[in-house]
Design an enzyme around this catalytic site. Structure first.
Site, PDB file in Angstrom:
ATOM      1  N   TYR A 145       0.870  -1.183   0.000  1.00 16.77           N
ATOM      2  CA  TYR A 145       0.000   0.000   0.000  1.00 16.77           C
ATOM      3  C   TYR A 145       0.901   1.226   0.000  1.00 16.77           C
ATOM      4  CZ  TYR A 145      -3.355   3.486   1.693  1.00 16.77           C
ATOM      5  OH  TYR A 145      -4.150   4.594   1.827  1.00 16.77           O
ATOM      6  N   ASP A 240       9.477   3.308  -0.571  1.00 17.46           N
ATOM      7  CA  ASP A 240       8.413   3.784   0.303  1.00 17.46           C
ATOM      8  C   ASP A 240       8.763   3.318   1.710  1.00 17.46           C
ATOM      9  OD1 ASP A 240       6.207   4.210   1.844  1.00 17.46           O
ATOM     10  OD2 ASP A 240       4.759   3.560   0.342  1.00 17.46           O
ATOM     11  N   LYS A 268       4.552   8.735   9.003  1.00 11.89           N
ATOM     12  CA  LYS A 268       4.315   8.010  10.271  1.00 11.89           C
ATOM     13  C   LYS A 268       5.284   8.386  11.393  1.00 11.89           C
ATOM     14  CE  LYS A 268       1.670   4.493   7.997  1.00 11.89           C
ATOM     15  NZ  LYS A 268       0.480   3.794   8.315  1.00 11.89           N
TER      16      LYS A 268
HETATM   17  N1  PMP Z   1       3.012   4.089   2.235  1.00 19.10           N
HETATM   18  C1  PMP Z   1       2.965   3.109   3.140  1.00 19.10           C
HETATM   19  C2  PMP Z   1       3.974   2.012   3.071  1.00 19.10           C
HETATM   20  C3  PMP Z   1       1.992   3.112   4.128  1.00 19.10           C
HETATM   21  O1  PMP Z   1       1.939   2.111   5.009  1.00 19.10           O
HETATM   22  C4  PMP Z   1       1.064   4.179   4.187  1.00 19.10           C
HETATM   23  C5  PMP Z   1      -0.014   4.238   5.260  1.00 19.10           C
HETATM   24  N2  PMP Z   1      -0.412   3.070   5.803  1.00 19.10           N
HETATM   25  C6  PMP Z   1       1.162   5.182   3.233  1.00 19.10           C
HETATM   26  C7  PMP Z   1       2.150   5.127   2.270  1.00 19.10           C
HETATM   27  C8  PMP Z   1       0.232   6.354   3.263  1.00 19.10           C
HETATM   28  O2  PMP Z   1       0.501   7.168   4.360  1.00 19.10           O
HETATM   29  P1  PMP Z   1      -0.602   8.152   4.945  1.00 19.10           P
HETATM   30  O3  PMP Z   1      -1.682   7.296   5.530  1.00 19.10           O
HETATM   31  O4  PMP Z   1       0.135   8.978   5.947  1.00 19.10           O
HETATM   32  O5  PMP Z   1      -1.101   8.968   3.803  1.00 19.10           O
END
Ligand code: PMP
Length: 433
Positions: A145, A240, A268
């Site tokens: 994701y 990511d 995060k």
């Molecule tokens: N990339 C990864 C690997 C994630 O786990 C997440 C959120 N779970 C995101 C992007 C998106 O981050 P946000 O919820 O802060 O938009």
């Protein structure tokens, strides 16, 4: 456990907020429905709900909470920042300080930019990669994701080396055709795609350690091969690290494996629990970003003093001696305890763990990719989830999510959790007989 007040608040929420939640992952849809627990306070490893129950928390707000809830240092720094005014719309000294801290921790970040979420960070790295390469397509890995921007809400196509299909209503076929999805840890599949579409591919987007279909580590040499294959065709590599940055070490997952991406997206943990995102990478690539270059990215709230202060404070805590050793120690204790329970019962289950993050999959096959994670028995997970929740253990309501430990968890918390899991496994086994 009494959930009267949660029930009442959920009914009210459903009247005003679509689906009663502000992010679909918070609904209990994935665990057979029911009322999500409304929490009203967090402290250390614990969450306290509106009906007076206490939970040992392993959700960690889906990752950001690594120092425990209401960590005194972060709370103090954030309070002080708020007293100085929450937003100026001008540069601040805090942003410089935090940028330097991130660069020191993750050396591939030659230049950085702060945004407000992981979604924004990933979305922008893709735009910048396209601007830099003059190419359009991206390759990503199934099950990962990367936020909710259109380009990454694209599922695999109908066969190997085929273009993607929309993974959400509202994402167009045209967008989906710009994304190719291959299985994680499958270098041959990646090579096939690069052979077929190489000249069109702007970037390969990868979580260096997957956090979104459980914790899944790269096979030996996989990240090196991703770099080599992508660079051979002139594509960039984007990591990511929204989940992984500062999760397993004081730095990125890239620093564990010693493999450098061209760009990295983060979020995060680097906000200490406040909204944040950041991206960065090679200076010649980052210079494509406005105001220096033609790739536009802006943000009213970006780099706001409260989020940046929280991020600095969080990294200050994480930079102390022994933090990751402690997380690893607790993680191992939890893994060992759960493994023991698995052996004592006839329920198929395996554990993937790195440091203070683990996933319990209800399957007997080692999980190395999304298909493996998908095999985890959803029905068993549902039952397990509710049995744990009823014993005051707060897990993510999805079979794909990790359990996140914090520096505030204690051995006693871990042991209590193991006992709860033992009870849950026994109960499941009894129900099956
Ligand atoms: N990339 C990864 C690997 C994630 O786990 C997440 C959120 N779970 C995101 C992007 C998106 O981050 P946000 O919820 O802060 O938009």
């Amino acid at each position: 456990m009494d959930r009267k007040h949660s029930q009442h608040l959920y009914n009210e929420a459903c009247e005003h907020i679509v689906g009663g939640v502000n992010s679909p992952s918070r609904s209990f849809k994935g665990v057979g429905g029911g009322v999500p627990v409304f929490m009203e306070k967090g402290n250390g490893a614990y969450l306290y709900d509106v009906d007076g129950s206490t939970y040992i928390d392993y959700l960690g707000a889906y990752g950001p909470i690594i120092t425990g809830h209401a960590h005194p240092h972060i709370t103090q720094v954030v309070t002080r920042a708020a007293e100085n005014g929450v937003l100026y719309g001008t540069p601040t000294v805090l942003e410089n300080r935090f940028a330097k801290m991130l660069k020191e921790a993750i050396p591939s970040l030659e230049k950085v930019r702060f945004v407000n979420s992981g979604t924004e960070a990933v979305m922008t790295t893709i735009r910048v990669a396209r601007a830099y390469t003059g190419r359009t397509k991206i390759v990503k890995f199934s099950g990962s994701y990367h936020g909710h921007s259109d380009l990454v809400l694209v599922a695999a196509g109908s066969g190997p080396a085929t273009l993607g299909s929309p993974d959400s209503a509202g994402v167009t076929e045209n967008t989906a055709e710009e994304v190719i999805t291959v299985p994680f840890n499958d270098t041959q599949a990646l090579q096939d795609v690069l052979d077929k579409w190489g000249d069109d591919i702007a970037a390969v987007l990868v979580e260096p350690i997957v956090g979104n279909f459980g914790i899944v580590e790269p096979a030996e040499g996989f990240l090196e091969q991703v770099n080599e294959a992508a660079h051979d065709t002139g594509a960039l590599v984007i990591y990511d690290e929204v989940i992984t940055a500062f999760r397993f070490t004081y730095g990125g997952a890239q620093d564990i494996y010693g493999v450098k991406p061209d760009m990295t997206a983060m979020g995060k943990i680097i906000g200490g629990g406040l909204p944040i995102g950041a991206y960065g990478g090679r200076v010649d690539i980052m210079e494509n970003v406005a105001p220096l270059g033609p790739a536009y990215q802006a943000g009213t709230m970006s780099g706001n003093p409260v989020s940046i202060s929280a991020g600095i404070a969080c990294l200050e805590v994480l930079g102390q001696d022994g933090v990751y050793e402690h997380l690893d120690h607790l993680g191992k204790r939890l893994e060992d305890g759960l493994s023991h329970i698995i052996k004592e019962h006839s329920i198929p289950a395996v554990i993937n763990r790195r440091c203070g993050a683990l996933t319990l999959f209800f399957t007997d096959r080692k999980v190395t990719d999304y298909d493996g994670a998908d095999e985890s028995d959803g029905e068993l997970f549902k039952t397990f989830f509710h049995l744990m929740l009823d014993q005051g253990i707060n897990l993510a309501p999805s079979k794909y999510e990790a359990w996140f430990l914090t520096t505030a968890h204690t051995e006693a918390d871990i042991d209590q959790t193991i006992e709860a899991a033992r009870h849950a496994f026994s109960q499941i086994e009894k129900n099956r007989q």
